[in-house]
Design a protein around this motif. Structure first.
Motif, PDB file in Angstrom:
ATOM      1  N   TRP A   1       0.778  -1.108   0.171  1.00  0.00           N
ATOM      2  CA  TRP A   1      -0.012   0.053   0.134  1.00  0.00           C
ATOM      3  C   TRP A   1       0.885   1.322   0.089  1.00  0.00           C
ATOM      4  N   PRO A   2       1.457   1.571  -1.044  1.00  0.00           N
ATOM      5  CA  PRO A   2       2.379   2.701  -1.171  1.00  0.00           C
ATOM      6  C   PRO A   2       1.712   4.125  -0.974  1.00  0.00           C
ATOM      7  N   LYS A   3       2.678   4.524  -0.203  1.00  0.00           N
ATOM      8  CA  LYS A   3       2.104   6.011   0.265  1.00  0.00           C
ATOM      9  C   LYS A   3       2.042   6.841  -1.305  1.00  0.00           C
ATOM     10  N   PHE A   4       1.136   7.754  -1.240  1.00  0.00           N
ATOM     11  CA  PHE A   4       1.001   8.662  -2.420  1.00  0.00           C
ATOM     12  C   PHE A   4       2.233   9.711  -2.502  1.00  0.00           C
ATOM     13  N   ASP A   5       2.815   9.741  -3.421  1.00  0.00           N
ATOM     14  CA  ASP A   5       3.947  10.893  -3.392  1.00  0.00           C
ATOM     15  C   ASP A   5       3.346  12.127  -4.089  1.00  0.00           C
ATOM     16  N   LEU A   6       2.749  13.062  -3.215  1.00  0.00           N
ATOM     17  CA  LEU A   6       2.032  14.055  -3.737  1.00  0.00           C
ATOM     18  C   LEU A   6       3.152  15.172  -4.195  1.00  0.00           C
ATOM     19  N   TRP A   7       4.276  15.399  -3.681  1.00  0.00           N
ATOM     20  CA  TRP A   7       5.080  16.395  -4.175  1.00  0.00           C
ATOM     21  C   TRP A   7       5.741  15.977  -5.627  1.00  0.00           C
ATOM     22  N   GLY A   8       5.982  14.706  -5.741  1.00  0.00           N
ATOM     23  CA  GLY A   8       6.339  13.969  -6.904  1.00  0.00           C
ATOM     24  C   GLY A   8       5.437  14.381  -8.127  1.00  0.00           C
ATOM     25  N   PHE A   9       4.212  13.781  -7.550  1.00  0.00           N
ATOM     26  CA  PHE A   9       3.076  14.058  -8.848  1.00  0.00           C
ATOM     27  C   PHE A   9       2.788  15.562  -9.168  1.00  0.00           C
ATOM     28  N   LEU A  10       2.891  16.366  -8.255  1.00  0.00           N
ATOM     29  CA  LEU A  10       2.641  17.898  -8.795  1.00  0.00           C
ATOM     30  C   LEU A  10       3.784  18.524  -9.345  1.00  0.00           C
ATOM     31  N   THR A  11       5.193  18.268  -9.145  1.00  0.00           N
ATOM     32  CA  THR A  11       6.102  18.598 -10.011  1.00  0.00           C
ATOM     33  C   THR A  11       6.036  18.027 -11.487  1.00  0.00           C
ATOM     34  N   ILE A  12       5.846  16.534 -11.761  1.00  0.00           N
ATOM     35  CA  ILE A  12       5.837  16.124 -13.051  1.00  0.00           C
ATOM     36  C   ILE A  12       4.552  16.458 -13.613  1.00  0.00           C
ATOM     37  N   ALA A  13       3.751  16.383 -13.015  1.00  0.00           N
ATOM     38  CA  ALA A  13       2.481  16.923 -13.570  1.00  0.00           C
ATOM     39  C   ALA A  13       2.490  18.206 -14.272  1.00  0.00           C
ATOM     40  N   TYR A  14       2.933  19.141 -13.289  1.00  0.00           N
ATOM     41  CA  TYR A  14       2.934  20.667 -13.979  1.00  0.00           C
ATOM     42  C   TYR A  14       4.082  20.754 -15.076  1.00  0.00           C
ATOM     43  N   GLY A  15       5.238  20.130 -14.924  1.00  0.00           N
ATOM     44  CA  GLY A  15       6.319  19.844 -15.975  1.00  0.00           C
ATOM     45  C   GLY A  15       5.793  19.591 -17.214  1.00  0.00           C
ATOM     46  N   LEU A  16       5.115  18.316 -17.293  1.00  0.00           N
ATOM     47  CA  LEU A  16       4.508  17.845 -18.590  1.00  0.00           C
ATOM     48  C   LEU A  16       3.576  18.850 -19.139  1.00  0.00           C
ATOM     49  N   PHE A  17       2.457  19.312 -18.195  1.00  0.00           N
ATOM     50  CA  PHE A  17       1.643  20.035 -18.540  1.00  0.00           C
ATOM     51  C   PHE A  17       2.173  21.335 -19.276  1.00  0.00           C
ATOM     52  N   ALA A  18       3.083  22.123 -18.603  1.00  0.00           N
ATOM     53  CA  ALA A  18       3.490  23.153 -19.265  1.00  0.00           C
ATOM     54  C   ALA A  18       4.382  23.073 -20.665  1.00  0.00           C
ATOM     55  N   LEU A  19       5.110  21.781 -20.708  1.00  0.00           N
ATOM     56  CA  LEU A  19       5.745  21.602 -21.908  1.00  0.00           C
ATOM     57  C   LEU A  19       4.922  21.328 -23.031  1.00  0.00           C
ATOM     58  N   LEU A  20       4.016  20.290 -22.978  1.00  0.00           N
ATOM     59  CA  LEU A  20       3.050  20.037 -23.894  1.00  0.00           C
ATOM     60  C   LEU A  20       2.247  21.281 -24.296  1.00  0.00           C
ATOM     61  N   LEU A  21       1.751  22.171 -23.438  1.00  0.00           N
ATOM     62  CA  LEU A  21       1.062  23.531 -23.746  1.00  0.00           C
ATOM     63  C   LEU A  21       1.791  24.184 -24.702  1.00  0.00           C
ATOM     64  N   ALA A  22       3.248  24.404 -24.162  1.00  0.00           N
ATOM     65  CA  ALA A  22       4.024  25.382 -24.827  1.00  0.00           C
ATOM     66  C   ALA A  22       4.195  24.547 -26.312  1.00  0.00           C
ATOM     67  N   THR A  23       4.598  23.386 -26.321  1.00  0.00           N
ATOM     68  CA  THR A  23       4.908  22.904 -27.894  1.00  0.00           C
ATOM     69  C   THR A  23       3.659  22.877 -28.698  1.00  0.00           C
TER      70      THR A  23
END
Length: 551
Positions: free
Chosen positions: A198-220
């Motif tokens: 039952w792995p603990k949810f990595d909230l900060w990891g999710f927020l950083t990669i989610a925004y990083g990919l979101f911003a990159l895809l939106l920019a392209t």
């Protein structure tokens, strides 16, 4: 692994694999089939050209956010449960897209559809490695590749037919019966793979990669519309880079990382990820620009343009299973190297494209190119994931999907900007040759005397010539990328994978005489290896096995 799962791996894995691929095929197909229906959607929903693009953009951005979460969902709730939930969720969202009554509702339902659509490919590969015996992974991945490569190629043809001869809403409704039947079949034939932790949810990891990919895809996606040097695009690119760098730092310090970035320490996997990106750029560039050339330059309808690509898609249907068997027998190096070389040759032939290129010649070029794609794609992907420890297959699968999505979006965005710049430059240069007056061509002078009606055919011919030249230059760049890929493919493993064997236990020493026996000192503390050290050791053994080193 449960007893049911063990029986599946022993022999009854073919039927679950087919069911598994059906769901994944459906989700990947939807990424390309919708593009064909965009003009008809725009007309019926009363949307502007800029606004209707968000039907595709919203889906792509949502995929970038949800894909990194897929591995954690499988570990937390079990791969079987997540697969069934995602398949039913994708089916329901497809039905809502078909019922969309406005542009806003369509965009909202497409974002909703992307959530299970992004999870399905990741959990599919994880399940595949749990169901299929290791010695048959190559053949199984050959079938899996039908969804990864054939589904996007089939999209323009199927979508074009449905849009022209039936109704554009059917591109969504067709998912409903397939999804329901697929979910029932999966419930019946799938092994019950339940969560073991039952792995603990990595909230900060999710927020950083989610925004990083979101911003990159939106920019392209918006770089060409907003301007690549505009402040919004530059802010998105810089903040994306910072967010992704922070993600790496967070994951290295996390006890339960969302995506274990240590997988990049395994060179066979990292090499495969680079090669997957190269193939994805070439594949989606061809799928996007060849139909555009046929419709804009040669005036074909969407369905007819899709039919031109159909033979090349069928080539991959034949070659994918063959490539899987070649991988099982010879390893990934030579199928990948030869396949990428053929892809480079086929793409180079496409640099000879002209406005009058016959249809059969284009079919021959694209078919030859896809011989290489079909031969190389699955051996490369399989070799990379096979180099990881079993516990890291979920992270590897998630990064494979991220690489495919991001590289194809980046490729199309960069090539789109290159095409726009080249078209403007070539129109200016060649237009200057069409001068009138004493030094001008007589045909141009006579056409100018007739006014706009006389110059319009010349302008259209010039536009077609310029557009075709820019496409030829684009294919030349893709050829160079494939040639670089040939060099990287030579670094892949040669020969079948060697199983990782346990070190033999040492033979017991003969007992010493009673008077010579001494108590063995026991260390005050014995340090237990950490989870990261254990996984790193397993990855090292898997990488050595993938490279043909006997452990």
């Amino acid at each position: 692994m449960s007893g049911t799962n063990g029986q599946q791996r022993a022999g009854g894995w073919a039927l679950p694999l087919v069911v598994l691929i059906v769901g994944m095929f459906m989700s990947v197909l939807d990424t390309s089939i919708v593009n064909v229906a965009i003009p008809r959607m725009q007309s019926e929903l009363g949307a502007s050209t800029d606004d209707i693009k968000w039907v595709v953009t919203g889906y792509t951005l949502a995929l970038g956010v949800i894909v990194p979460l897929s591995g954690w969902l499988g570990e937390r709730f079990g791969q079987t449960t997540v697969y069934l939930s995602s398949l039913l969720g994708f089916t329901a969202a497809s039905a809502l897209c078909g019922m969309a009554w406005s542009l806003d509702s369509m965009i909202a339902f497409r974002i909703l559809q992307a959530i299970p659509g992004g999870v399905l490919p990741v959990v599919t590969m994880t399940l595949l490695y749990r169901i299929v015996p290791k010695e048959r992974i190559g053949a199984a991945m050959g079938m899996y590749g039908l969804g990864v490569v054939f589904a996007p190629a089939l999209g323009p043809t199927l979508g074009g037919y449905l849009v022209e001869y039936v109704n554009w809403r059917l591109i969504f409704y067709i998912n409903v019966p397939v999804g329901i039947l697929g979910a029932i079949a999966a419930f019946v034939v799938f092994p019950r793979i339940r969560p073991t932790s039952w792995p603990k949810f990595d909230l900060w990891g999710f927020l950083t990669i989610a925004y990083g990919l979101f911003a990159l895809l939106l920019a392209t996606d918006k770089g060409q519309d907003w301007g690549w040097t505009s402040y919004p695009i530059l802010i998105l690119l810089v903040s994306s880079a910072l967010s992704l760098a922070l993600f790496v730092v967070v994951e290295l310090e996390s006890a339960n990382p969302l995506i274990d970035v240590r997988i990049f320490k395994v060179w066979p996997y990292t090499n495969s990820l680079i090669l997957i990106s190269v193939i994805s750029i070439g594949l989606f560039t061809t799928l996007y620009y060849v139909p555009q050339f046929l419709q804009v330059t040669q005036g074909m309808q969407a369905f007819d343009a899709g039919l031109v690509l159909m033979p090349s898609a069928l080539v991959m249907v034949v070659l994918m299973p063959i490539a899987g068997r070649l991988y099982d027998r010879f390893g990934p190096r030579w199928p990948a190297t030869i396949g990428l070389a053929i892809t480079a040759i086929g793409t180079y032939l496409m640099t000879s494209i002209t406005p009058d290129t016959p249809r059969h010649v284009l079919i021959m070029w694209t078919a030859l190119r896809n011989v290489g794609v079909g031969m190389s794609m699955m051996p490369i992907m399989t070799a990379g994931v096979a180099a990881l420890a079993t516990s890291r297959v979920g992270s590897g699968s998630a990064m494979n999907n991220v690489a495919q999505r991001v590289s194809s979006s980046l490729g199309l965005a960069i090539f789109g900007g290159m095409l726009t710049y080249q078209q403007a430059q070539l129109m200016s240069d060649r237009g200057g040759l069409y001068s009138t007056g004493a030094n001008g061509l007589s045909a141009i002078t006579q056409a100018a005397e007739q006014g706009p009606a006389g110059l319009y055919p010349i302008y259209m011919k010039l536009s077609a010539s310029v557009l075709t030249t820019t496409y030829a230059n684009l294919f030349l760049v893709v050829t160079v990328l494939c040639a670089i890929g040939v060099g990287l493919a030579l670094l892949l493993r040669h020969g079948p994978a060697k199983p990782v064997e346990e070190a033999p236990a040492p033979a017991p020493a003969p007992a010493a005489p009673a008077e010579e026996r001494r108590p063995t000192p026991v260390p005050a503390q014995s340090r237990k290896p950490s989870r990261e050290e254990t996984l790193d050791r397993l990855d090292e053994q898997s990488a050595q096995a993938a490279a043909g080193v006997h452990v």
